[in-house]
Scaffold this active site. Structure first.
Site, PDB file in Angstrom:
ATOM      1  N   ALA A 124       0.794  -1.240   0.000  1.00 62.77           N
ATOM      2  CA  ALA A 124       0.000   0.000   0.000  1.00 62.77           C
ATOM      3  C   ALA A 124       0.823   1.286   0.000  1.00 62.77           C
ATOM      4  CB  ALA A 124      -0.966  -0.015   1.180  1.00 62.77           C
ATOM      5  N   ARG A 126       4.392  12.062 -11.767  1.00 58.92           N
ATOM      6  CA  ARG A 126       4.618  13.480 -11.526  1.00 58.92           C
ATOM      7  C   ARG A 126       6.075  13.913 -11.661  1.00 58.92           C
ATOM      8  NH1 ARG A 126       0.041  14.653  -7.069  1.00 58.92           N
ATOM      9  NH2 ARG A 126       0.514  16.783  -7.705  1.00 58.92           N
ATOM     10  N   SER A 180       0.730  -4.321  -4.037  1.00 66.11           N
ATOM     11  CA  SER A 180      -0.552  -3.613  -3.866  1.00 66.11           C
ATOM     12  C   SER A 180      -1.714  -4.543  -3.580  1.00 66.11           C
ATOM     13  CB  SER A 180      -0.885  -2.801  -5.132  1.00 66.11           C
ATOM     14  OG  SER A 180       0.135  -1.912  -5.421  1.00 66.11           O
ATOM     15  N   CYS A 224      -5.640  -6.618   4.664  1.00 64.14           N
ATOM     16  CA  CYS A 224      -6.835  -6.640   5.519  1.00 64.14           C
ATOM     17  C   CYS A 224      -7.863  -7.627   5.008  1.00 64.14           C
ATOM     18  CB  CYS A 224      -7.493  -5.272   5.556  1.00 64.14           C
ATOM     19  SG  CYS A 224      -6.322  -3.935   5.612  1.00 64.14           S
ATOM     20  N   ASP A 277       2.835   0.817   7.451  1.00 59.41           N
ATOM     21  CA  ASP A 277       2.889   0.118   8.739  1.00 59.41           C
ATOM     22  C   ASP A 277       4.239   0.180   9.445  1.00 59.41           C
ATOM     23  OD1 ASP A 277       0.364  -0.530   7.967  1.00 59.41           O
ATOM     24  OD2 ASP A 277       0.660  -2.700   7.929  1.00 59.41           O
ATOM     25  N   ASN A 320      -2.148   4.098   2.543  1.00 59.87           N
ATOM     26  CA  ASN A 320      -2.437   4.725   1.256  1.00 59.87           C
ATOM     27  C   ASN A 320      -2.278   6.239   1.323  1.00 59.87           C
ATOM     28  OD1 ASN A 320      -3.741   3.163  -1.230  1.00 59.87           O
ATOM     29  ND2 ASN A 320      -4.059   1.978   0.622  1.00 59.87           N
ATOM     30  N   TYR A 348     -32.722  10.755   9.334  1.00 57.46           N
ATOM     31  CA  TYR A 348     -33.776  10.040  10.033  1.00 57.46           C
ATOM     32  C   TYR A 348     -34.830   9.493   9.072  1.00 57.46           C
ATOM     33  CZ  TYR A 348     -38.262   9.289  12.239  1.00 57.46           C
ATOM     34  OH  TYR A 348     -39.461   8.741  12.589  1.00 57.46           O
ATOM     35  N   TRP A 378     -34.263  10.174  17.350  1.00 57.56           N
ATOM     36  CA  TRP A 378     -32.968  10.557  17.908  1.00 57.56           C
ATOM     37  C   TRP A 378     -32.029   9.426  17.517  1.00 57.56           C
ATOM     38  CZ3 TRP A 378     -32.191  15.296  19.846  1.00 57.56           C
ATOM     39  CH2 TRP A 378     -33.264  16.004  20.386  1.00 57.56           C
TER      40      TRP A 378
END
Lengths: 451, 451
Positions: B12, B24, B41, B45, B280, B302, B429, B437
């Protein structure tokens, strides 16, 4: 001597205020509620799901019954209507007698728009804004209608179209706009329209209802402005609602959009004469633009009832009101079958009306990591201010999670966050919930590129 | 003459940076990536869901393959390991030869904690942090293990326990803490623990692994510090990870929590010698406390890769970096079977360590309007600052929607919102989505009362 607070209307806004006031005022003070119906504190937003059979009984929709309110010390008078207001004398005449008051809270809600065309009073034409109206529609459904027309394609119209679909009815929607849900961008309405078509719901867009066909006092059809006649033995009216603001009008108070009662941030309409308003009869302010709007929603009504109660409490007992209502960011959420639909902030049309210089993007993504089972398409539309780079509006349509993701956007808009701030925001990530860049991230990144 | 950027690590953080840089930087500049494995890549997870069979192939986890990266102009060298760093000379020695560089981005990730006890190298003991490790576990699963022990009860441990359950395996979790998911308040961990028990997953809390039993080089059991011996023919190691920061250590750079590489807001570890880190292997800052943390998560990696690339780009081409990394608010989300679990902000333990004066509440509510079908219990825990009244932490556990509701709380914490602000926030809601609520409203109202 105590004070008397008279509240007109026994649903969300009125009963929230009444419940707060009986708790907080003194023993010598009185809280009287006038309710013209027989129900209190029920979820009008739940009516379509009850008619659809998803919610078993209308009792399920009732948060607190008249008896419960009375046990809490509220003087609740059901079946009583306000007939005359003398705002200078502070006297309200009701079908239950005269009531003098120190403070009057108008919480009369809104009433359905009824088309002013011939035959509109025929049997089988019914709106759905109250429990009795829901009961009437259920009675009509017992007669097994063959063809149902849902007149209107806003939230209630769309929800009722889904309800009819669930009930296996032949259903047609008529809409004043090209697509359903005119509060949304076309790209959202188009998705809903596609889903309606896929489920064999008829749709007549850009049409106005010009008349009803009737026979023996019962509706038999609906006429449209292009001379189409649709057969119908049940017509559900969903043309929206207008505020019930007659009392405020009688008192000579200024009225806002659609006739909604204009209030300050404490829900006070007239401090000198002790008149307050809360809920669907009152206007709200958009937090971004400051514009007055009429947005009848149960969650606003509850908050406004709480705010009005704190304002009345302070007026009676002294001190500063505990609460003020800061306005809304126009958050809406609904569902059509499997499609979740939500918005917050302003739309393109509203931004144009306000003269705001904005850019908008829409991105297609998936509800969670594309490789994780069940991922479904989701589209996020985002409007940003070209100068301040603030997010001004977000709309989401798609599979599961599309709806409630709007809450993060509503929070960001309320906080005045910029596109740039959101790109680096620490949103939740795990494959069954989101991609590594969440849908909102993807949208703000697209907006960033455009800006 | 162009510049050369050498990136160590092809997942990542590294590949996000590499992809941005090749786009770039100039044609004369070079972007070289050293990756010791054969994959690039991919979503680490997603590994538990692949092992569980929910995701069909590990190819599904790969966002971009080595060939795709090469087509984009990245000089990607697979199977190559960095062996020596001369940070002053700016030369990295790798198993693939020597590489001089102008900028070095360390994106080496983290490695699983391996218990330092006898028998830990036996067959059938495997962590799950990479695709090859996942492949190894799948090979072990092919042998139809009779008893699986998941050693560790954090995110990966909990997710792997669910994976084993899906595979119909007899599974026991061992945990250093009383309940699973020690990053959460006990009331959350307790709910997960109940769910594990309900599904016949064994759980040994407050225990340490003290040794392995083996036979013919294969694991046969696990020994705990209370002398319990659990039979096991497969042990999944989920004791967390530590940053792979050897290169930074060799360069004499300061290391943070767990040895994570300390970087500035541009992911720069040493500006003078052109050393950067992302993902990480690097430390992150908590936005509220400013404390350094080690939080290995793909979404941070990322963002940090993007930030590092913009910093390196500015260092080479001049100008200000386009991006900086503002830190995290510790948003986490996971799932155990039907239970969604999320957090953002700090926990009680962290607040105490920081010496913050806080109050906490927890409220029980339902996932949406209680009367709408399928509503399930949901608990919201909330921590607020007694002085500033700001929301400091939120944790949610419960049925559907419990997970992603955390994004609104993360946004509110990032914006520094107070409990009072959230009570009046315009959350979405509609009965199938929320009560009038919303769960967050209910929690902040409870906190308001306490404050």
């Amino acid at each position: 001597m105590g004070s008397r607070v008279v509240i007109v209307g026994g649903d969300a806004g009125g009963m929230t205020a009444a419940s707060a006031l009986v708790k907080r005022l003194g023993d010598e003070d009185e809280v009287v509620v006038i309710e013209r119906g027989e129900f209190t504190s029920y979820s009008a937003c739940g009516l379509p799901y009850w008619v659809a059979g998803e919610v078993e009984s209308c009792d399920d929709l009732i948060a607190r019954s008249p008896d419960e309110h009375r046990e809490n010390g509220i003087d609740l008078r059901l079946g009583a209507t306000a007939t005359l207001l003398d705002a200078d004398a502070k006297v309200l005449t009701t079908t239950d007698g005269e009531l003098s008051y120190d403070h009057l809270l108008i919480a009369t809600g809104a009433e359905p728009v009824w088309p002013e065309v011939e035959g509109a009073d025929a049997e089988g034409i019914a709106p759905i804004t109250t429990i009795p109206q829901g009961q009437e529609i259920l009675r009509q459904l017992d007669r097994k209608p063959e063809k149902v027309v849902v007149a209107g394609s806003g939230f209630i119209g769309t929800e009722m179209a889904e309800a009819c679909l669930r009930l296996g009815l032949d259903t047609t929607v008529i809409s004043a706009t090209e697509f359903p849900l005119a509060q949304f961008e076309n790209l959202v309405g188009e998705r809903v329209h596609e889903q309606m078509a896929a489920r064999q719901i008829g749709f007549h867009g850009n049409r106005r209802l010009t008349g009803f066909r009737t026979k023996d006092g019962r509706v038999t059809g609906v006429e449209l402005d292009d001379s189409t006649v649709l057969d119908a033995d049940l017509v559900i009216l969903a043309f929206g609602v207008t505020p019930r603001s007659e009392l405020a009008r009688e008192a000579g108070l200024p009225l806002g959009p659609k006739g909604a009662i204009v209030v300050d941030e404490y829900q006070c309409a007239d401090r000198a004469r002790g008149i307050w308003a809360a809920g669907d009869c009152s206007a709200v302010r958009d937090r971004q633009s400051g514009e007055l709007l009429h947005l009848p929603l149960g969650d606003h009504a509850n908050k406004q009832g709480m705010v009005a109660a704190s304002g009345i409490e302070a007026a009676i007992l002294g001190g500063e009101p505990e609460w003020s209502f800061p306005g809304v960011v126009q958050t809406f959420i609904t569902r059509f079958c499997d499609l979740e639909i939500s918005r917050t902030g302003v739309s393109t049309a509203e931004a144009e009306k306000l003269g705001w210089d904005t850019v908008s993007v829409s991105i297609d993504t998936t509800t969670w990591a594309g490789y994780y089972p069940g991922a479904e398409p989701m589209t996020v539309w985002l409007l940003a201010d070209r100068r301040t780079r603030q997010v001004r509006g977000v709309q989401i349509v798609g599979g599961p999670t599309a709806g409630l993701r709007i809450d993060a956007a509503a929070t960001a808009i309320t906080a005045g966050m910029r596109v740039d701030d959101l790109i680096m925001l620490d949103f939740a990530y795990a494959p069954p919930f989101s991609s590594v860049w969440s849908p909102l991230h993807v949208a703000v990144r697209a907006a960033y590129k455009l800006l």
